[in-house]
Design a protein around this motif. Sequence first.
Motif, short mmCIF file in Angstrom:
data_model
loop_
_atom_site.label_atom_id
_atom_site.label_comp_id
_atom_site.label_asym_id
_atom_site.label_seq_id
_atom_site.Cartn_x
_atom_site.Cartn_y
_atom_site.Cartn_z
N VAL A 246 0.87 -1.17 0.00
CA VAL A 246 0.00 0.00 0.00
C VAL A 246 0.91 1.22 0.00
N HIS A 247 0.73 2.13 -0.98
CA HIS A 247 1.68 3.24 -1.05
C HIS A 247 1.02 4.57 -1.40
N SER A 248 1.64 5.62 -0.91
CA SER A 248 1.25 6.99 -1.22
C SER A 248 1.73 7.37 -2.62
N THR A 249 1.11 8.40 -3.19
CA THR A 249 1.58 8.93 -4.47
C THR A 249 2.79 9.83 -4.29
N HIS A 250 3.23 10.07 -3.05
CA HIS A 250 4.48 10.80 -2.81
C HIS A 250 5.56 10.15 -3.67
N PRO A 251 6.34 10.94 -4.45
CA PRO A 251 7.29 10.35 -5.40
C PRO A 251 8.26 9.36 -4.78
N VAL A 274 -1.36 -4.51 -5.00
CA VAL A 274 -0.66 -3.24 -4.80
C VAL A 274 -1.72 -2.15 -4.84
N ILE A 275 -1.85 -1.41 -3.75
CA ILE A 275 -2.91 -0.40 -3.61
C ILE A 275 -2.28 0.97 -3.46
N ARG A 276 -2.71 1.91 -4.27
CA ARG A 276 -2.18 3.26 -4.23
C ARG A 276 -3.20 4.21 -3.61
N TYR A 277 -2.71 5.18 -2.84
CA TYR A 277 -3.60 6.22 -2.30
C TYR A 277 -2.96 7.59 -2.51
N GLU A 278 -3.78 8.63 -2.55
CA GLU A 278 -3.31 9.98 -2.82
C GLU A 278 -2.57 10.55 -1.61
N LEU A 279 -1.51 11.29 -1.90
CA LEU A 279 -0.79 12.00 -0.85
C LEU A 279 -1.77 12.91 -0.11
N GLY A 280 -1.75 12.84 1.21
CA GLY A 280 -2.67 13.65 2.02
C GLY A 280 -3.90 12.90 2.47
N THR A 281 -4.06 11.63 2.05
CA THR A 281 -5.20 10.82 2.49
C THR A 281 -5.19 10.68 4.00
N THR A 282 -6.34 10.81 4.63
CA THR A 282 -6.47 10.62 6.08
C THR A 282 -7.45 9.49 6.42
N ASP A 283 -8.37 9.19 5.53
CA ASP A 283 -9.35 8.13 5.78
C ASP A 283 -8.87 6.84 5.12
N PHE A 284 -8.36 5.92 5.93
CA PHE A 284 -7.83 4.67 5.40
C PHE A 284 -8.79 3.49 5.61
N GLU A 293 -10.34 -8.27 3.63
CA GLU A 293 -10.81 -9.26 2.66
C GLU A 293 -9.64 -10.10 2.14
N LEU A 294 -8.51 -9.48 1.90
CA LEU A 294 -7.36 -10.17 1.33
C LEU A 294 -6.60 -11.00 2.37
N LYS A 295 -6.60 -10.52 3.62
CA LYS A 295 -5.91 -11.18 4.73
C LYS A 295 -4.43 -11.50 4.45
N PRO A 296 -3.63 -10.50 4.08
CA PRO A 296 -2.20 -10.75 3.91
C PRO A 296 -1.53 -10.97 5.26
N GLU A 297 -0.48 -11.76 5.28
CA GLU A 297 0.26 -11.93 6.53
C GLU A 297 1.10 -10.70 6.85
N PHE A 298 1.44 -9.92 5.81
CA PHE A 298 2.30 -8.76 6.02
C PHE A 298 1.80 -7.59 5.18
N LEU A 299 1.86 -6.41 5.75
CA LEU A 299 1.51 -5.17 5.05
C LEU A 299 2.76 -4.32 4.88
N VAL A 300 3.14 -4.04 3.64
CA VAL A 300 4.22 -3.11 3.35
C VAL A 300 3.57 -1.78 2.97
N GLN A 301 3.61 -0.83 3.89
CA GLN A 301 3.03 0.48 3.63
C GLN A 301 4.14 1.49 3.36
N CYS A 302 4.12 2.06 2.18
CA CYS A 302 5.10 3.09 1.82
C CYS A 302 4.41 4.44 1.92
N GLY A 303 4.47 5.01 3.11
CA GLY A 303 3.82 6.28 3.38
C GLY A 303 4.72 7.17 4.20
N LEU A 304 4.14 8.21 4.77
CA LEU A 304 4.94 9.15 5.53
C LEU A 304 4.08 9.91 6.52
#
Length: 477
Positions: A246-251, A274-284, A293-304
């Motif tokens: 899951v990642h932000s649109t931050h470059p 792979v899920i993208r969200y807009e920079l500045g998103t607050t409602d996750f 629904e997907l139930k991954p064992e691990f979440l890699v979140q590329c945010g800030l």
Amino acid sequence: MPEKNNEGAGGRKISRRKAISSTVAAGAIVGVGVVAGLGGYFAGSSSGGRVQTITQREMVTVGGQTVTVGGQTVTVTNTVTQPTTVTATVTGVAGTPKPVVIGYTLPKTGGFAANGIIHDIADEVAVRRINETGGLLGRPVQRLVYDDRSDISQIPPLYERLITQDRVDLIVGPYATPFIAAAMPVAEKYRKVYIFDSYTLPKQARYEFAFSSWATGYNTDVEWPTLLFEALQNSAGKLPKSLVVVHSTHPGAAFIAGGVPAVAQRFGIQVLDVIRYELGTTDFLPIATRLKELKPEFLVQCGLVLDESNMRQALDKAGFIPYGHSSLWPAVGALLGLGPLGDGLISQSVFEAHIPFTQDAEARYFVENYQKRAREAGLAYWKADTQSGTSYAMFQILREAVRGSGSLNDEDIGRWLKKNKVDTIFGELTFDGPNNYGPMKTWIAQIQNGEQVVVWPPDYAKPRAKLQYPSPLAKGY
């Protein structure tokens, strides 16, 4: 700002208030003005000192400049009109060495102001240290800092002004990747050596004299996820079977996220989405619901900043907490404010205020002085870490390059950096690789028992610290 004592290169103490030289006063100051501890250089008789206040309006026109950040182009065509107030305090005796002025911007106001103050305090401490140890080439150092208002369109005209009107001796970068990228063409135009801290697009830093204090490495999109999975495999002793990115649109965040799937595949980990969200998103919550629904064992979140704390709360509300959750550059204070819910989050770090980092004398100086000033400034999270550490190291690099080259000439400084190693509070840095990047020195940290600590690799981990995975908070499987 109340008067305070500062000790400079001569070891003598004086009382001052934003002291600046007459030559700098003529340049005019927006927002913050000149700050620095000129210390012992102005010791002695203070009679004859003067205070000048100048208020004026100045038109700065920037026509047709474009800045490209991560594939996005910003065109700056505005005319900036700014009221300018200068307070110049000139004290001392005849023969005072002319200060070396370092100019740059920070977000004193606007959306990035909370991070801006962290960098401002770290820079203040770094400049005080330079002055306590002899200044630069026998001259005191001061900062000329403009408020960029967290507005990227302000960056090019302000750096133009620093170089052409204020005629600062040296510049350093502003805070955050898009802003650093926006100032880089101006630095290149005038062939100024350009050292910066919080930049996350190493493959786009193509200017010959651009140098990063954050040792991300050139291939951080591959090296960072590789280090993460090695830590899970070797420190925690277990790899997840599946993950979602899951990642932000931050470059910078998007750049690193792009390398995760291929690295995960090499480790035998299935990437479910792979899920993208807009920079500045607050409602996750919508993303958290999809993760349930997907139930991954691990979440890699590329945010800030607040992305990870907002995501943790959304996951909890959705009734799903993965076995593992990694991030990039979260606001650690916000995560600690979540209590147990923040525990176990994994992130990047180059510096934490614990052994082995604090075995270095300069690192101890930084920690003691930064944390004291951060508490005085009322910061909720006042501990020295990556944000403040890379900012302090930026001035360490500049200090050593000026002293090593014996020059304030930008090209001399740049050439010296390309050929030499620099000791910083988080280790030895080199600038001899692609785009002046050396090996990655960015480590794996985790929030454990209410504090963030480095857990991998072993040479940088807090003694006896191990990566904790899977999380005891996991639920919803």
